[in-house]
Design a protein around this motif. Sequence first.
Motif, PDB file in Angstrom:
ATOM      1  N   TYR A 225      23.709 157.888  -0.047  1.00 53.95           N
ATOM      2  CA  TYR A 225      24.328 159.196   0.168  1.00 53.95           C
ATOM      3  C   TYR A 225      25.515 159.096   1.124  1.00 53.95           C
TER       4      TYR A 225
ATOM      5  N   PRO B 281      21.741 161.533  -4.298  1.00 53.45           N
ATOM      6  CA  PRO B 281      22.687 160.598  -4.896  1.00 53.45           C
ATOM      7  C   PRO B 281      22.029 159.661  -5.892  1.00 53.45           C
TER       8      PRO B 281
ATOM      9  N   LEU C 157      27.187 161.350  -5.761  1.00 59.71           N
ATOM     10  CA  LEU C 157      26.560 162.624  -6.106  1.00 59.71           C
ATOM     11  C   LEU C 157      26.989 163.056  -7.504  1.00 59.71           C
TER      12      LEU C 157
END
Length: 485
Positions: A31, A328, A362
């Motif tokens: 992430y 993610p 993402l």
Amino acid sequence: MLDMHSLNKQYIGGKWRDGNSRNILVDKNPYSGKTLTEFRMADTNDVDEAYKSAQEAMEKWNQINPYKQRDILEKAISYIEEHEDTITDFIIDELGGTRVKAAFEIGLVKDIIKEASTFPLKKEGKILPSVENGKENRLYRMPAGVVGVISPFNFPFFLSIKSVAPAIGAGNGVVLKAHEETPIMGGTLIASIFEQAGIPDGLFNVVATDISEIGDHFVEHPIPRIMSFTGSTKVGSHIGQLAIKNFKKPILELGGNSAFIVLDDADIDYAVNAAAFSRFTHQGQICMSANRILVDQAIYDEFISRFKKKVSALKTGDPRDPDTVIGPVVNENAANHLRDTIAKGIEQGANPVLHGDISGNLVEPTILTDVTPDMAVAQEELFGPVVSVMPFSGDEEAIEIANNSKFGLSGAVHTAHSERGTELAKRIHTGMIHVNDITINDEPIVAFGGEKHSGLGRLNGQWSLEEFTTLKWISVNYQKRQFPY
């Protein structure tokens, strides 16, 4: 104290140490992109030492009373429970998993270790009659030998322990090669757990490395008798062929293209919720995820409307946020592949009724409708928050479309009449399928595995015990036998 910087070593022969390679494995948060820790990679010499250690420690392990072996494995569960908050943080940081995903995975891990802890007491043999007078035939259930385990990145904690714990419970030594994206959750954390539980030094070993470093040495090594792999069908095919070539047994849990079938009498709202969970849990990075949603033409438009509304409300973002559903994907390559897959689907005629943005790792959810069975998005495993929705007319066409795949792992059928769903489910060529449920199911005592390109073998419960043991026939002659010459 359990922290990532205490787990960035190889675990070989009961010792924590750096690998002998000059290369560094960088473990990053998918992430934030932040480096969590770094490993000095294992090389082929480290792999050699790990396998030798496992082989030598097996003898000591199998001299321990089975009840004591059970107690040791049960201590692993206690250790996990004591450190559950920390393990949850590890799943969030290393995998990009949400808190819901973390709780789900940890629960599965505890269940499979509980089941594996019973194996030392279940290695039953048989005494069989003989055609010869005064002779007794005995069948002993024996450990198969050292087991090599190669784990994936998506559910690395569970899918590593799914083979590791039963193999140890069955009396085998184990060497685990963690995935390079998740060397802690799929490797060294597990080593710490079993070390604290008290297994003999060397019985379980973990190597953190990369295929570019060791090539096929992990699979082709002469010591292991079984190779258990979870991952893509392409890599699994290669590993399976190498294993057979070298007279090892492959256990393969591979990709999926699960069909989620919604019949004309289904509870639409319930089916929508189940479909959303089946597709978007852990960003769709689960082999059992619903890749294709098949909906009867009679309710197709209504389903699409409600499904779009449901999925549009799923929050994408920081997995530490308790409201986040979609975190993610594993890395930038995965995100770029999904971007290309969506574009190809649209080019082939799919309609993006919901087209999510992709930013870094993402990937917001995308729903492709009016998909036909020949499109790439209907044939390939998507492994991300992208789903194909396909119409059908009648049960026969649903069966035909569902079976139009090289994969056969999981599936689901939704209907108001459970027996109608069951009869349809019997005709889907898949290892597992669930009526009025999600496609993502795994229970510790129920046979788990796929058909076709989705794998070989069955795990969980008695099937794991059978996979990780072998039968030895010892006959005992209590009187002199008469020979013809």
